[in-house]
Design a protein around this motif. Sequence first.
Motif, PDB file in Angstrom:
ATOM      1  N   LEU A   1       0.817  -1.243  -0.029  1.00  0.00           N
ATOM      2  CA  LEU A   1       0.106   0.013  -0.090  1.00  0.00           C
ATOM      3  C   LEU A   1       0.823   1.319   0.011  1.00  0.00           C
ATOM      4  N   GLN A   2       1.943   1.290   0.742  1.00  0.00           N
ATOM      5  CA  GLN A   2       2.733   2.468   0.858  1.00  0.00           C
ATOM      6  C   GLN A   2       3.978   2.857   0.231  1.00  0.00           C
ATOM      7  N   ASP A   3       4.216   1.761  -0.847  1.00  0.00           N
ATOM      8  CA  ASP A   3       5.146   1.598  -1.475  1.00  0.00           C
ATOM      9  C   ASP A   3       5.192   1.320  -2.970  1.00  0.00           C
ATOM     10  N   TYR A   4       4.573   0.285  -3.199  1.00  0.00           N
ATOM     11  CA  TYR A   4       4.075  -0.328  -4.435  1.00  0.00           C
ATOM     12  C   TYR A   4       3.184   0.515  -5.111  1.00  0.00           C
ATOM     13  N   LEU A   5       2.112   0.633  -4.303  1.00  0.00           N
ATOM     14  CA  LEU A   5       0.803   1.502  -4.857  1.00  0.00           C
ATOM     15  C   LEU A   5       1.098   3.072  -5.038  1.00  0.00           C
ATOM     16  N   VAL A   6       2.000   3.568  -4.357  1.00  0.00           N
ATOM     17  CA  VAL A   6       2.345   4.811  -4.256  1.00  0.00           C
ATOM     18  C   VAL A   6       3.055   5.145  -5.516  1.00  0.00           C
ATOM     19  N   ARG A   7       3.866   4.322  -6.160  1.00  0.00           N
ATOM     20  CA  ARG A   7       4.576   4.513  -7.055  1.00  0.00           C
ATOM     21  C   ARG A   7       3.844   4.502  -8.552  1.00  0.00           C
ATOM     22  N   LEU A   8       2.501   3.781  -8.388  1.00  0.00           N
ATOM     23  CA  LEU A   8       1.774   3.191  -9.655  1.00  0.00           C
ATOM     24  C   LEU A   8       0.638   4.484  -9.763  1.00  0.00           C
ATOM     25  N   VAL A   9       0.221   4.903  -8.592  1.00  0.00           N
ATOM     26  CA  VAL A   9      -1.094   5.688  -8.729  1.00  0.00           C
ATOM     27  C   VAL A   9      -0.976   7.159  -8.643  1.00  0.00           C
TER      28      VAL A   9
ATOM     29  N   SER B   1      -6.837  -2.426  -2.187  1.00  0.00           N
ATOM     30  CA  SER B   1      -7.438  -1.830  -0.677  1.00  0.00           C
ATOM     31  C   SER B   1      -8.458  -3.021  -0.407  1.00  0.00           C
ATOM     32  N   ALA B   2      -9.300  -3.371  -1.117  1.00  0.00           N
ATOM     33  CA  ALA B   2     -10.396  -4.410  -0.732  1.00  0.00           C
ATOM     34  C   ALA B   2      -9.587  -5.838  -0.307  1.00  0.00           C
ATOM     35  N   ALA B   3      -8.510  -6.071  -1.286  1.00  0.00           N
ATOM     36  CA  ALA B   3      -8.029  -7.380  -0.994  1.00  0.00           C
ATOM     37  C   ALA B   3      -7.264  -7.204   0.387  1.00  0.00           C
TER      38      ALA B   3
ATOM     39  N   MET C   1      -5.191  -3.358   8.465  1.00  0.00           N
ATOM     40  CA  MET C   1      -4.356  -2.100   7.858  1.00  0.00           C
ATOM     41  C   MET C   1      -5.395  -1.298   7.078  1.00  0.00           C
ATOM     42  N   ILE C   2      -6.639  -1.871   6.374  1.00  0.00           N
ATOM     43  CA  ILE C   2      -7.408  -1.107   5.839  1.00  0.00           C
ATOM     44  C   ILE C   2      -8.766  -1.458   6.533  1.00  0.00           C
ATOM     45  N   VAL C   3      -9.656  -0.550   7.002  1.00  0.00           N
ATOM     46  CA  VAL C   3     -10.788  -0.764   7.909  1.00  0.00           C
ATOM     47  C   VAL C   3     -11.886   0.214   7.328  1.00  0.00           C
ATOM     48  N   ASN C   4     -13.008  -0.430   6.768  1.00  0.00           N
ATOM     49  CA  ASN C   4     -13.983   0.299   6.252  1.00  0.00           C
ATOM     50  C   ASN C   4     -13.542   1.357   5.102  1.00  0.00           C
ATOM     51  N   GLY C   5     -12.662   0.659   4.400  1.00  0.00           N
ATOM     52  CA  GLY C   5     -11.946   1.140   3.004  1.00  0.00           C
ATOM     53  C   GLY C   5     -10.919   2.304   3.355  1.00  0.00           C
ATOM     54  N   VAL C   6     -10.562   2.564   4.721  1.00  0.00           N
ATOM     55  CA  VAL C   6      -9.641   3.630   4.980  1.00  0.00           C
ATOM     56  C   VAL C   6      -8.157   2.979   5.332  1.00  0.00           C
ATOM     57  N   LEU C   7      -7.219   3.489   5.019  1.00  0.00           N
ATOM     58  CA  LEU C   7      -5.970   3.243   5.573  1.00  0.00           C
ATOM     59  C   LEU C   7      -5.572   3.534   7.016  1.00  0.00           C
TER      60      LEU C   7
ATOM     61  N   SER D   1     -16.863   0.931   0.018  1.00  0.00           N
ATOM     62  CA  SER D   1     -16.846   0.826   1.276  1.00  0.00           C
ATOM     63  C   SER D   1     -17.889   1.857   2.274  1.00  0.00           C
ATOM     64  N   ALA D   2     -18.574   2.652   1.507  1.00  0.00           N
ATOM     65  CA  ALA D   2     -19.539   3.556   2.021  1.00  0.00           C
ATOM     66  C   ALA D   2     -20.975   2.790   2.409  1.00  0.00           C
ATOM     67  N   GLY D   3     -21.311   2.720   3.529  1.00  0.00           N
ATOM     68  CA  GLY D   3     -22.647   2.052   3.884  1.00  0.00           C
ATOM     69  C   GLY D   3     -22.613   0.637   3.953  1.00  0.00           C
ATOM     70  N   GLY D   4     -21.566  -0.211   4.128  1.00  0.00           N
ATOM     71  CA  GLY D   4     -21.706  -1.510   4.127  1.00  0.00           C
ATOM     72  C   GLY D   4     -20.425  -2.262   4.252  1.00  0.00           C
ATOM     73  N   GLY D   5     -20.325  -3.329   5.111  1.00  0.00           N
ATOM     74  CA  GLY D   5     -19.060  -3.997   5.076  1.00  0.00           C
ATOM     75  C   GLY D   5     -18.307  -4.646   4.033  1.00  0.00           C
ATOM     76  N   MET D   6     -17.245  -5.363   4.216  1.00  0.00           N
ATOM     77  CA  MET D   6     -16.738  -6.007   2.921  1.00  0.00           C
ATOM     78  C   MET D   6     -17.719  -7.440   2.552  1.00  0.00           C
ATOM     79  N   PRO D   7     -17.509  -7.458   1.347  1.00  0.00           N
ATOM     80  CA  PRO D   7     -18.208  -8.997   1.130  1.00  0.00           C
ATOM     81  C   PRO D   7     -17.410 -10.033   1.679  1.00  0.00           C
ATOM     82  N   ASP D   8     -17.992 -11.032   1.954  1.00  0.00           N
ATOM     83  CA  ASP D   8     -17.345 -12.119   2.447  1.00  0.00           C
ATOM     84  C   ASP D   8     -17.839 -13.367   1.775  1.00  0.00           C
TER      85      ASP D   8
END
Length: 588
Positions: free
Chosen positions: A287-295, A541-543, A551-557, A314-321
Amino acid sequence: MANLASLHGAGYRLVLRGPRENGERNLEADFFGPDGIANDVDAPLLLDLVETGAGNHLRINENVAEQIGRMILEMSPPDERNRSVREVLRTSPVRTYERAMAAAPPVDPETLERLGRLGEALLVSYGFAPPPPVPTLMKDMPSAYTYLGQFLAHEMTLWDPADASGPPQTVDLIDSAIDLKTIFKRPLGFPRNLPTHVQEEEGLPLNQTIVDSGPGFPGSGLDDLPRMDSGRALILDPRNDQNLTLSQTQVAITRFAQAAISILKPLVLTGEEVRRIVLRHFQSVVLQDYLVRLVDPKTYDDVMVNGRVWVAPSAGGGMPDPFYVSPEFSGAIFRFGHAMRRDNYSPWNTVNPNKTVMSALASDLLDFSFDGGDLTNGQLLQTWTTDWRHMLGTEGVTSIKATSIGTAWKDALFCLPGYLFQPSVHDKPCNGAQSGRLNLARRTLISGGLMGLPSGQVLAGDVQTALVNAGSPCQIPILSAAELDIPDNPAATAIMQEGPVGSRFVDHTPLWIYILLEAAVKSDGDRLGPLGGRIVAETLSAAIEASGSGMIVNGVLQPFTPDPAFGGKSTDKFVYSDLVRLAFSGNP
């Protein structure tokens, strides 16, 4: 007989139909092979949803497993028809996905033919005159990250086959969580008695290399995947032995896990707590090295701070399971990494001045694998281990940069050995000197058409609508027809412009090509464009949220503090060079 489980690409694909309705998972699915859908489009497979201690879980029951096995038998080459349904299902590569949007209409034969020709035109044969142009390189992307991305792709698309000798057949679907399953989970049939050249540290096995040049980098000799005497790798995903740099990436991550577990051993922690700490450090790299370089920074901050709007919103619902990546992501968008590959990594390993490997060709990387055939008595020569200083740019060494994201490809790099592919009636050998090999671009484009992936324009429009509805300031402009010309390739550009306005590829661009051109047009190939960057950031993020690491909760780092005992150089993130340094130092 080919080892189907190690074949390149998606293999057989189980695609869950979607989207979800009222938060409920649609349990219907389609089954795809290399030649298209296997089940009747009006008769989807029906999967079970079972309750477990960890929540809801999808399982292929005995009847559906038998049905899928028969479909694979029907689609397999003749030399596999003598196998039982149970055996073919156990050994076949079935990847699982879930659609993020409704499938596009099936492609017609004329469009399929055009996709094939476009794939052929993308690969340019330079020969010796004129010489090929010097490849454009990414400014801030050492080549090590190319193969970290490939490792992540395999983390998110796995198959857990049933034991053919066991009770009535049920097959669990391994979800797409990035949880280092490829390191910690052992493959079916892992032997009780390991070969003498395999050693386990902290419960994680690695292979001795053959010392052919005296003391070598990094020193212990446990620098290869664990292998049987034959050379076959004892790993959960055999695809991670498809090329040397990828297998060395798994070795580095395994050695990092071994070192981290050893450091944590004196603490009073459960095995699960130790694994969670190891995982969170690896996820920080992602999240903080690979993705920062790509996006681009604006998209990255929007996803990390405000959450996801398209992939498992991530708004209004939890992660799919459980969570599964989409075929749009795996079959097209995340394949931008293919464009980052180089045909030559130089220098490769310069640790020992008396015997160095100054240049590693792409063909060398394929050869130093079990299927490539250049292992020595089933083991890797130590001089061919990765010198991470060059691949990452550490210890004051200039890094070997990845090739820019785009469509400037040489056929010598993208015409691959046939053993890497699951056979298809749509295959066509590469031309000229590469005859007998198969065109990766052609295979990717035809596969996307058969699976009904949306065009880049359609996906960009839908994601932009989701951004507006979420109140996001980010924009995803749709590329114009002029921006969708293939640079320096008039033959491919002509195919993009074939047909009447409204039905041309510049009007409805194959998603994979769109993502590559978007990166080239909007970011000079140094990072992904707005659409590609958004989908990759949200999917990773979802994975990672699906792993349950926190590390990610409700879509937020969430804030992260690396363990200082791991020797990282930052107080709020752990990067790839930190991971490799710990992996090969033993004591930071």
